[in-house]
Structures are given as C-alpha cells and as structure tokens.
Enzyme design. Structure first.
Site, PDB file in Angstrom:
ATOM      1  N   GLU A   1     -22.378   6.462 -12.681  1.00 48.22           N
ATOM      2  CA  GLU A   1     -23.075   7.666 -13.234  1.00 48.22           C
ATOM      3  C   GLU A   1     -22.095   8.618 -13.137  1.00 48.22           C
ATOM      4  OE1 GLU A   1     -26.787   8.227 -10.797  1.00 48.22           O
ATOM      5  OE2 GLU A   1     -27.143   9.848 -12.171  1.00 48.22           O
TER       6      GLU A   1
ATOM      7  N   LYS B   1     -34.456  12.125 -17.109  1.00 40.24           N
ATOM      8  CA  LYS B   1     -34.381  13.304 -15.991  1.00 40.24           C
ATOM      9  C   LYS B   1     -35.907  14.103 -16.429  1.00 40.24           C
ATOM     10  CE  LYS B   1     -31.173  13.581 -12.249  1.00 40.24           C
ATOM     11  NZ  LYS B   1     -29.836  14.778 -12.147  1.00 40.24           N
TER      12      LYS B   1
ATOM     13  N   LYS C   1     -23.257   9.619  -3.079  1.00 37.69           N
ATOM     14  CA  LYS C   1     -22.474  10.263  -4.059  1.00 37.69           C
ATOM     15  C   LYS C   1     -20.736   9.848  -4.032  1.00 37.69           C
ATOM     16  CE  LYS C   1     -25.869  12.296  -5.823  1.00 37.69           C
ATOM     17  NZ  LYS C   1     -25.769  12.351  -7.175  1.00 37.69           N
TER      18      LYS C   1
ATOM     19  N   GLY D   1     -33.847  12.153  -9.948  1.00 43.29           N
ATOM     20  CA  GLY D   1     -34.623  13.548  -9.255  1.00 43.29           C
ATOM     21  C   GLY D   1     -33.574  14.367  -9.269  1.00 43.29           C
TER      22      GLY D   1
ATOM     23  N   LYS E   1     -27.608   4.595  -3.952  1.00 41.03           N
ATOM     24  CA  LYS E   1     -26.657   5.323  -4.784  1.00 41.03           C
ATOM     25  C   LYS E   1     -25.872   6.595  -3.699  1.00 41.03           C
ATOM     26  CE  LYS E   1     -27.583   9.188  -7.397  1.00 41.03           C
ATOM     27  NZ  LYS E   1     -28.027   9.316  -9.122  1.00 41.03           N
TER      28      LYS E   1
ATOM     29  N   SER F   1     -30.672   8.041  -3.474  1.00 44.61           N
ATOM     30  CA  SER F   1     -29.855   8.749  -3.432  1.00 44.61           C
ATOM     31  C   SER F   1     -28.826   9.449  -2.327  1.00 44.61           C
ATOM     32  CB  SER F   1     -29.644   9.509  -4.310  1.00 44.61           C
ATOM     33  OG  SER F   1     -28.047   9.988  -4.702  1.00 44.61           O
TER      34      SER F   1
ATOM     35  N   ASP G   1     -22.216   8.119  -7.959  1.00 41.52           N
ATOM     36  CA  ASP G   1     -22.901   8.820  -9.578  1.00 41.52           C
ATOM     37  C   ASP G   1     -21.774  10.117  -8.642  1.00 41.52           C
ATOM     38  OD1 ASP G   1     -23.558  11.580 -10.297  1.00 41.52           O
ATOM     39  OD2 ASP G   1     -25.935  11.073  -9.682  1.00 41.52           O
TER      40      ASP G   1
ATOM     41  N   ASP H   1     -25.674  10.957 -16.967  1.00 43.08           N
ATOM     42  CA  ASP H   1     -27.164  11.989 -16.628  1.00 43.08           C
ATOM     43  C   ASP H   1     -26.989  13.497 -17.206  1.00 43.08           C
ATOM     44  OD1 ASP H   1     -28.953  13.253 -15.186  1.00 43.08           O
ATOM     45  OD2 ASP H   1     -28.032  13.191 -13.207  1.00 43.08           O
TER      46      ASP H   1
HETATM   47  O1  NPG Z   1     -33.679  11.603  -4.833  1.00 43.28           O
HETATM   48  O2  NPG Z   1     -34.105  13.414  -6.144  1.00 43.28           O
HETATM   49  C1  NPG Z   1     -33.445  13.064  -5.641  1.00 43.28           C
HETATM   50  C2  NPG Z   1     -33.016  13.212  -5.572  1.00 43.28           C
HETATM   51  C3  NPG Z   1     -31.443  12.382  -6.987  1.00 43.28           C
HETATM   52  O3  NPG Z   1     -28.297  12.003  -5.816  1.00 43.28           O
HETATM   53  C4  NPG Z   1     -30.149  12.900  -6.678  1.00 43.28           C
HETATM   54  N1  NPG Z   1     -29.814  13.857  -7.317  1.00 43.28           N
HETATM   55  O4  NPG Z   1     -27.236  14.653  -9.921  1.00 43.28           O
HETATM   56  O5  NPG Z   1     -28.469  13.087  -9.614  1.00 43.28           O
HETATM   57  C5  NPG Z   1     -28.473  14.091  -9.381  1.00 43.28           C
HETATM   58  C6  NPG Z   1     -29.215  14.603  -8.329  1.00 43.28           C
HETATM   59  C7  NPG Z   1     -29.176  15.910  -7.895  1.00 43.28           C
HETATM   60  C8  NPG Z   1     -29.945  16.771  -7.022  1.00 43.28           C
HETATM   61  C9  NPG Z   1     -28.815  16.419  -8.865  1.00 43.28           C
HETATM   62  C10 NPG Z   1     -30.002  18.062  -6.818  1.00 43.28           C
HETATM   63  C11 NPG Z   1     -28.940  18.068  -9.077  1.00 43.28           C
HETATM   64  C12 NPG Z   1     -30.158  19.157  -8.309  1.00 43.28           C
END
Ligand code: NPG
Length: 387
Positions: A231, A280, A181, A308, A179, A153, A206, A256
């Site tokens: 997402e 998650k 953002k 994650g 992925k 991500s 996402d 999510d």
């Molecule tokens: O690789 O752990 C990872 C990060 C993946 O993009 C990711 N997480 O919205 O899914 C999400 C985002 C996130 C990260 C959300 C930190 C909240 C806190």
C-alpha cells in the site's frame, strides 16, 4: 474475488423530504489509544476527534472528521478543518434546502480540497437522511453485506518479536488479514519474520509514502513474501512513479493517499499506477466520492477495501455501512472497538466475530446509539451554528 461489472444497486441518497438544517455542531472529543500506533510518519498515542452533529425537523445526524493535529497523513489538520467548517462550509449549508447527500457535495464543490472537513458534513447528512426515512445507511446506499470481512493494521513496534506476538494474537481473534506498517529500516526482515510465523494467511504492507522510485530494487524483494498488496509505497501526490513501480513488481500496489476523489481513481487505473484501491470515506470527502470510486473500480473489475483512520465508533459505523457495498471484496481496516479504545463513544462497541467479520449495524442511519454521558465527559470544545 472482484465483483466486476456495471453497478446495478439502487440507492436512496435523499432524505424523506427536502431538509433545512436548523443547527450544525462541531464538537471536539479526546480519546486515548489502548496501544500507541506508529507508522512511517509518526506515532499516535491519543486522538482529538472533531464530531459533527446536524439537526433538522427533530432528526439528527452524526459525522466524524478524520483530520489529525499535524498534517502528516494529508495536508489537513483539526485546526484547518475547524476553520473551513466555521467560515466556509457550514454557512454554505445552512439556510438552503438540501434533498440528498449529493446536494451537500454540490454546495461544497466550489471550495477546493479539505476533503476531511467536507466528509464530516456528508457523513452527518447521510445519517440524518437515512434516519428521516427510518432505514440504515447500508440500505440507503445499496449495501449487500450484513457483516463485512475485516483485517487489522499493526504499527511499527520496538522489536520484531513484539510485532510477531501481536500478529499471532490478532490472528487468534479471527482477523482475516494482517497489515504491517513498513518504512526504510523496518521492512524486509520484519515482513520475513512475520511471514515465517504466519505462512499462509493474507498479509499486506503499508508504507505511507516512505519510499521513492530509487527504492525499486529494494521493494522488489517484497515479492518473495506473497503479499496481498503493497500500500502507498511512494509519494502522496504521485501516480506516474507508482505506474513505473507497479510495472516492476509482481505484488499488487494499492493506492490510498494518492486517491482523494473518484477522478483520481479513474486516472490511477488508466495509468496502471495500482491494481487495488483503498477507500477511506474521510480522505475522499464523504459518500459522494466514495460511492463514485466504488463504482469506477467495480466497472473495471478492480476490488476495493475500506481503510481506517483510527475512527471512534461514529466514523467506524459509517465505514461499516460503506464496506457493505458489493465491490468491497477485500478485508477492511475495521477492527474491534477494544483494539483502539478502553471505552468507545457508542453504547454497543464493535466486536470481531470468530469468522473475522464485523456486523453492519441495521438500525436507522449509522445504526448505533451514542453514549451521551461519556461523550460529554470527554468533550473539550463545542461550537454550535444555527440557521
Ligand atoms: O484500524 O483505523 C485503523 C487504522 C488503519 O493503518 C491504518 N490507518 O495509513 O491507513 C493508514 C493508517 C492511518 C491511521 C492513517 C491514522 C492516518 C491516521
């Protein structure tokens, strides 16, 4: 791609014998990210991570709470988690026999919400229960994969060329899915430029709730990029607008934030709010609901994947165990330790193999060894609760 059908897996969610916890610890550690991570709701440079350690009859179990300092992804924060752990949840678990992780869920069910705090306890208990039997969590929950496909991500960057360089560098490392953002003002041009540089691979976006239904026509333009999924485009507590948006899009919506438990997953699928779900374990309160969502989706032929939350090695080991289940048929947000941290809290950091998979630890429980010296050096607070 999906593994449709009624789940047939055998699960061993109980400890070798009913457990009476002698202590539960809540430890706060600090870790600085190798590279800041920016989403539509803000930028993260470092994490304060609440860790849970449980002990019973000389066996320990570790869990991680994925709450952040601010209520931006969800309503919980580290402060609210510490409050409900100390004042509500831990007293409800000490001094009572607990046979299985589902007993932890049952003991906490009367307390509303606070899934991240609950998950920390379920994770620690699941680790302890599997260790008491000398089996891995993967074996305990009926995981079928010994290595899981992974993606990365990538956060919002200063410029599109910087992001494209990041994409190509991670594709070269073997990641099976990229992925991105997105948010209003950082979407169509960005995705178009990445698609040009990475024409064939699995690409998803996402939005972390950054749009509204009024953006439908704008979001429809994403259909041109052959995305694996979009997402969480709309609000964290919405399912009805997502259903309207899904009807208007060719791309699959993945939810999510809108899925805090298995009942919500069933509702979203019944309403047509999404065609994919990201699980998650921290967002949904732990293994009990995560397994429920997995099974709900599997029964309906809907693939899931493991999200994650920038976890350290402890939370990530749990994610890997979960992602070994058969219906986790899309790459998870489970990157190598070195993508997040200069030094992880486990002695053998996770790495991505050339085929774009990460091995699921096979030792007892979460199957990783904690680097205790390092953990002590980054600990900023430690509370212990005893029976
Ligand atoms: O690789 O752990 C990872 C990060 C993946 O993009 C990711 N997480 O919205 O899914 C999400 C985002 C996130 C990260 C959300 C930190 C909240 C806190």
């Amino acid at each position: 791609m999906s593994t449709a059908g009624t789940p047939t897996t055998t699960r061993t969610l109980d400890a070798a014998a009913p457990v009476r916890l002698s202590s539960i610890e809540v430890r706060l550690i600090t870790l600085t990210l190798v590279r800041p991570f920016e989403t539509s709701f803000g930028r993260v440079d470092a994490r304060v991570v609440p860790l849970i350690r449980m002990v019973a009859d000389g066996v320990e179990g570790w869990g991680e709470v994925v709450a952040d300092t601010q209520p931006l992804f969800g309503a919980e924060t580290i402060t609210t988690a510490r409050h409900v752990l100390a004042d509500c949840f831990i007293p409800a678990l000490l001094n009572r026999p607990l046979s299985a992780v589902t007993d932890v869920a049952a003991a906490l069910r009367r307390f509303k919400g606070h899934q991240m705090a609950k998950a920390g306890l379920e994770l620690a208990f699941m680790d302890l229960a599997a260790r008491s039997r000398g089996i891995s969590i993967r074996e305990a929950i009926g995981g079928t994969r010994t290595a899981v496909p992974v993606g990365v991500s990538l956060g919002i960057e200063q410029t599109i060329p910087i992001l494209v360089d990041q994409v190509l560098a991670h594709v070269a490392q073997g990641y099976q899915r990229i992925k991105l953002k997105i948010k209003p003002g950082w979407d169509l041009d960005v995705v178009g430029a990445v698609r040009d540089a990475y024409p064939k691979g699995w690409l998803s976006v996402d939005a972390n709730t950054a749009y509204t239904l009024a953006d439908t026509e704008h979001l429809r333009q994403l259909d041109a990029f052959d995305l694996l999924m979009i997402e969480q485009p709309l609000a964290h507590d919405d399912m009805v607008d997502h259903a309207a948006l899904q009807r208007a899009l060719r791309s699959d919506i993945c939810l999510d934030e809108s899925i805090p438990h298995a009942r919500a997953a069933a509702h979203a699928l019944a309403l047509g709010s999404c065609r994919l779900i990201n699980i998650k374990i921290g967002r949904v309160g732990g293994y009990t609901e995560a397994l429920g969502i997995h099974d709900t989706c599997q029964t309906r032929g809907v693939p899931v994947w493991c999200g994650g939350m920038l976890e350290c090695g402890i939370g990530r080991a749990h994610n890997l165990a979960l992602a070994s289940l058969p219906n986790f048929s899309l790459p998870g947000d489970i990157s190598a330790s070195k993508r997040y941290w200069h030094r992880d809290v486990i002695t053998s950091p996770f790495d991505v193999a050339a085929d774009g998979t990460v091995a699921v630890p096979s030792g007892p429980g979460i199957g990783v060894t904690i680097d205790h010296d390092f953990l002590e050096s980054i600990t900023i607070d430690h509370q212990q609760f005893t029976a």
